[in-house]
Design a protein around this motif. Structure first.
Motif, mmCIF file in Angstrom:
data_model
loop_
_atom_site.group_PDB
_atom_site.id
_atom_site.type_symbol
_atom_site.label_atom_id
_atom_site.label_comp_id
_atom_site.label_asym_id
_atom_site.label_seq_id
_atom_site.Cartn_x
_atom_site.Cartn_y
_atom_site.Cartn_z
ATOM 1 N N ASP A 51 -5.949 -10.817 -3.162
ATOM 2 C CA ASP A 51 -4.867 -11.030 -4.124
ATOM 3 C C ASP A 51 -4.886 -9.997 -5.238
ATOM 4 N N LYS A 52 -5.573 -8.863 -5.015
ATOM 5 C CA LYS A 52 -5.701 -7.832 -6.021
ATOM 6 C C LYS A 52 -4.917 -6.574 -5.618
ATOM 7 N N ALA A 53 -4.331 -5.925 -6.624
ATOM 8 C CA ALA A 53 -3.727 -4.602 -6.426
ATOM 9 C C ALA A 53 -4.667 -3.579 -7.054
ATOM 10 N N VAL A 54 -5.095 -2.609 -6.270
ATOM 11 C CA VAL A 54 -6.006 -1.572 -6.767
ATOM 12 C C VAL A 54 -5.414 -0.219 -6.432
ATOM 13 N N GLY A 55 -5.750 0.773 -7.245
ATOM 14 C CA GLY A 55 -5.198 2.093 -6.975
ATOM 15 C C GLY A 55 -5.711 3.143 -7.921
ATOM 16 N N VAL A 56 -5.383 4.370 -7.584
ATOM 17 C CA VAL A 56 -5.723 5.531 -8.398
ATOM 18 C C VAL A 56 -4.477 6.382 -8.547
ATOM 19 N N SER A 78 5.075 10.864 1.139
ATOM 20 C CA SER A 78 4.492 9.558 0.876
ATOM 21 C C SER A 78 4.628 8.662 2.096
ATOM 22 N N VAL A 79 3.612 7.837 2.304
ATOM 23 C CA VAL A 79 3.675 6.766 3.289
ATOM 24 C C VAL A 79 3.520 5.466 2.509
ATOM 25 N N VAL A 80 4.539 4.612 2.582
ATOM 26 C CA VAL A 80 4.557 3.358 1.836
ATOM 27 C C VAL A 80 4.570 2.198 2.828
ATOM 28 N N TYR A 81 3.687 1.228 2.622
ATOM 29 C CA TYR A 81 3.590 0.066 3.491
ATOM 30 C C TYR A 81 4.197 -1.142 2.787
ATOM 31 N N VAL A 82 5.147 -1.803 3.442
ATOM 32 C CA VAL A 82 5.860 -2.915 2.811
ATOM 33 C C VAL A 82 5.904 -4.129 3.737
ATOM 34 N N THR A 83 6.112 -5.281 3.110
ATOM 35 C CA THR A 83 6.376 -6.529 3.826
ATOM 36 C C THR A 83 7.577 -7.204 3.176
ATOM 37 N N ASP A 84 8.121 -8.192 3.822
ATOM 38 C CA ASP A 84 9.176 -8.998 3.218
ATOM 39 C C ASP A 84 8.568 -9.833 2.095
ATOM 40 N N SER A 107 4.183 12.079 -15.149
ATOM 41 C CA SER A 107 4.537 12.464 -13.785
ATOM 42 C C SER A 107 3.329 12.240 -12.887
ATOM 43 N N VAL A 108 3.515 11.542 -11.777
ATOM 44 C CA VAL A 108 2.432 11.255 -10.841
ATOM 45 C C VAL A 108 2.301 12.409 -9.857
ATOM 46 N N THR A 109 1.134 13.064 -9.843
ATOM 47 C CA THR A 109 0.908 14.178 -8.920
ATOM 48 C C THR A 109 0.241 13.737 -7.627
ATOM 49 N N ARG A 110 -0.415 12.582 -7.680
ATOM 50 C CA ARG A 110 -1.067 12.057 -6.472
ATOM 51 C C ARG A 110 -1.388 10.601 -6.725
ATOM 52 N N ALA A 111 -1.339 9.785 -5.674
ATOM 53 C CA ALA A 111 -1.625 8.360 -5.848
ATOM 54 C C ALA A 111 -2.082 7.745 -4.540
ATOM 55 N N GLU A 112 -2.913 6.730 -4.670
ATOM 56 C CA GLU A 112 -3.288 5.904 -3.523
ATOM 57 C C GLU A 112 -3.450 4.481 -4.031
ATOM 58 N N VAL A 113 -2.647 3.566 -3.512
ATOM 59 C CA VAL A 113 -2.688 2.173 -3.957
ATOM 60 C C VAL A 113 -2.733 1.262 -2.743
ATOM 61 N N SER A 114 -3.337 0.096 -2.920
ATOM 62 C CA SER A 114 -3.413 -0.874 -1.834
ATOM 63 C C SER A 114 -3.632 -2.253 -2.430
ATOM 64 N N THR A 115 -3.431 -3.268 -1.596
ATOM 65 C CA THR A 115 -3.720 -4.641 -2.000
ATOM 66 C C THR A 115 -4.915 -5.132 -1.195
ATOM 67 N N ARG A 116 -5.831 -5.774 -1.889
ATOM 68 C CA ARG A 116 -7.017 -6.329 -1.255
ATOM 69 C C ARG A 116 -7.102 -7.785 -1.681
ATOM 70 N N GLY A 158 0.837 -1.199 0.000
ATOM 71 C CA GLY A 158 0.000 0.000 0.000
ATOM 72 C C GLY A 158 0.865 1.239 0.000
ATOM 73 N N ALA A 159 0.322 2.321 -0.520
ATOM 74 C CA ALA A 159 1.064 3.586 -0.530
ATOM 75 C C ALA A 159 0.104 4.729 -0.801
ATOM 76 N N GLU A 160 0.409 5.873 -0.224
ATOM 77 C CA GLU A 160 -0.313 7.107 -0.549
ATOM 78 C C GLU A 160 0.721 8.200 -0.769
ATOM 79 N N VAL A 161 0.537 8.951 -1.852
ATOM 80 C CA VAL A 161 1.509 9.961 -2.269
ATOM 81 C C VAL A 161 0.794 11.281 -2.489
ATOM 82 N N TRP A 162 1.316 12.354 -1.885
ATOM 83 C CA TRP A 162 0.823 13.709 -2.131
ATOM 84 C C TRP A 162 1.970 14.543 -2.680
#
Length: 375
Positions: free
Chosen positions: A300-305, A91-97, A289-298, A79-83
């Motif tokens: 087994d799906k990756a969804v985002g804007v 940006s706050v980015v959520y990661v796992t191993d 160029s990305v001006t804003r983004a919000e992505v997450s995994t739900r 998951g991640a959100e970018v302003w």
């Protein structure tokens, strides 16, 4: 006493019991108080993932570079959100191993992540010194993004001697004057109405150590009007022109951060390690160029804007978008209209505080002697 008249994102009365219960729980006595910002790049372990906080100078391709580094370091972005605002990015980015799916909590590995991401953020020409701090605790993504950009002083509009250019139709009108006889400072804001407008302004005033004693919010068609009676925590009103200007600029920035310019692209695909790195690399290679983004995994799906412009901040040509969709997948990446809204505004289960009626609060202020007359 606080009175809120709210609707759902479509302007209808809220009837969903789950949404009503969520509001009640969120406003209850057990709601969490969030820590203030004390970092520019921070990494912290949570129960299911590790949260990485980033701030720096915005530039085309930066998000692609961040995701590429994380992929090389065997981190899966869940998951991640970018302003972006005023040539700055947070940006706050959520990661796992990527092999175990567990949070990344090895100190040496966290140190390596921070060092490499700081190098990416600094780039070749960034004159601001990047800092890295490891911390633990609860986080609220949008509140953190406000705090991060505020600490990064994104409200300062002059960079390298040049005044930032921005379409005035997006800029809110903020005024501040002192009510001497009552000992308050009065803030009035006129802006385009949107979801989470009240959240953005009140959180910023709180982070700036001001207490809101009374306030009214009204939405009239596409516009919203806000009025706040504030004091310092020590009970004093605003006492200098420099402070007045700082409050105005900070509130303008708080409202502008969530305004997304560019073409809206919606993503939905099966998730895999490195998927977002590949998507943003294709954006970069095609000059987006990305001006804003919000992505997450739900599941087994990756969804985002994503909101995208060309590298100069101009609208993207249709041929470019079609080329990008051809590489990513026509059904995976969908094109929507250009919006001046937040990505999260369109997701289900969210609700708008923008439609708050004014009459009850105005009568309340009138009875307290804080306004001279009722409309």
């Amino acid at each position: 006493m606080d009175v809120f008249h709210v609707t759902d994102k479509d302007g209808n009365k809220i009837t969903n019991e789950k949404v009503i219960d969520y509001i009640q729980q969120s406003l209850g006595t057990n709601a969490c108080l969030l820590p203030s910002l004390r970092r520019t790049v921070g990494v912290k372990a949570a129960s299911k993932h590790t949260a990485i906080e980033l701030t720096g100078t915005d530039r085309p391709g930066l998000l692609s570079e961040v995701f590429a580094v994380l992929t090389d370091l065997k981190c899966n972005v869940v998951g991640a959100e970018v302003w972006t605002h005023n040539m700055r990015v947070a940006s706050v980015v959520y990661v796992t191993d990527d092999s175990t799916g567990a949070p990344v909590d090895n100190p040496e590995r966290l140190s390596m992540i921070k060092v490499q991401l700081c190098n990416v953020l600094k780039g070749d020409n960034d004159k601001r010194v990047a800092k890295t701090v490891v911390s633990t605790g609860v986080t609220h993504t949008e509140r953190r993004l406000h705090q991060m950009m505020f600490a990064d002083r994104d409200y300062e509009r002059v960079h390298n001697g040049l005044l930032e250019s921005r379409d005035d139709k997006f800029r809110p009108l903020v005024t501040l004057q002192n009510c001497v006889e009552k000992g308050y400072s009065v803030i009035n804001i006129k802006s385009k109405d949107r979801s989470k407008l009240l959240f953005d302004t009140v959180c910023t005033l709180t982070d700036m150590q001001y207490v809101v004693f009374h306030g009214t919010v009204d939405s009239d068609g596409p516009d919203a009007f806000q009025e706040y009676y504030i004091r310092h925590m020590d009970g004093c009103p605003v006492n200098s022109e420099a402070e007045r200007q700082r409050i105005i600029h900070c509130l303008e920035a708080a409202i502008e951060r969530r305004v997304s310019e560019g073409l809206r692209l919606e993503l939905c695909s099966g998730d895999r390690t490195g998927f977002l790195s590949d998507v943003t690399r294709i954006f970069r290679e095609n000059g987006l160029s990305v001006t804003r983004a919000e992505v997450s995994t739900r599941a087994d799906k990756a969804v985002g804007v994503f909101y995208v412009t060309d590298a100069a901040g101009n609208p993207v040509h249709a041929k470019t978008i079609e080329a990008v969709r051809g590489e990513i997948g026509q059904t995976i990446l969908q094109v929507k209209e250009s919006y001046s809204k937040s990505p999260s505004e369109e997701t289900g289960g969210r609700f708008s505080f923008g439609n708050i009626l004014k009459s009850t609060s105005e009568r309340f202020l009138y009875n307290l002697g804080l306004t001279k007359s009722l409309p």
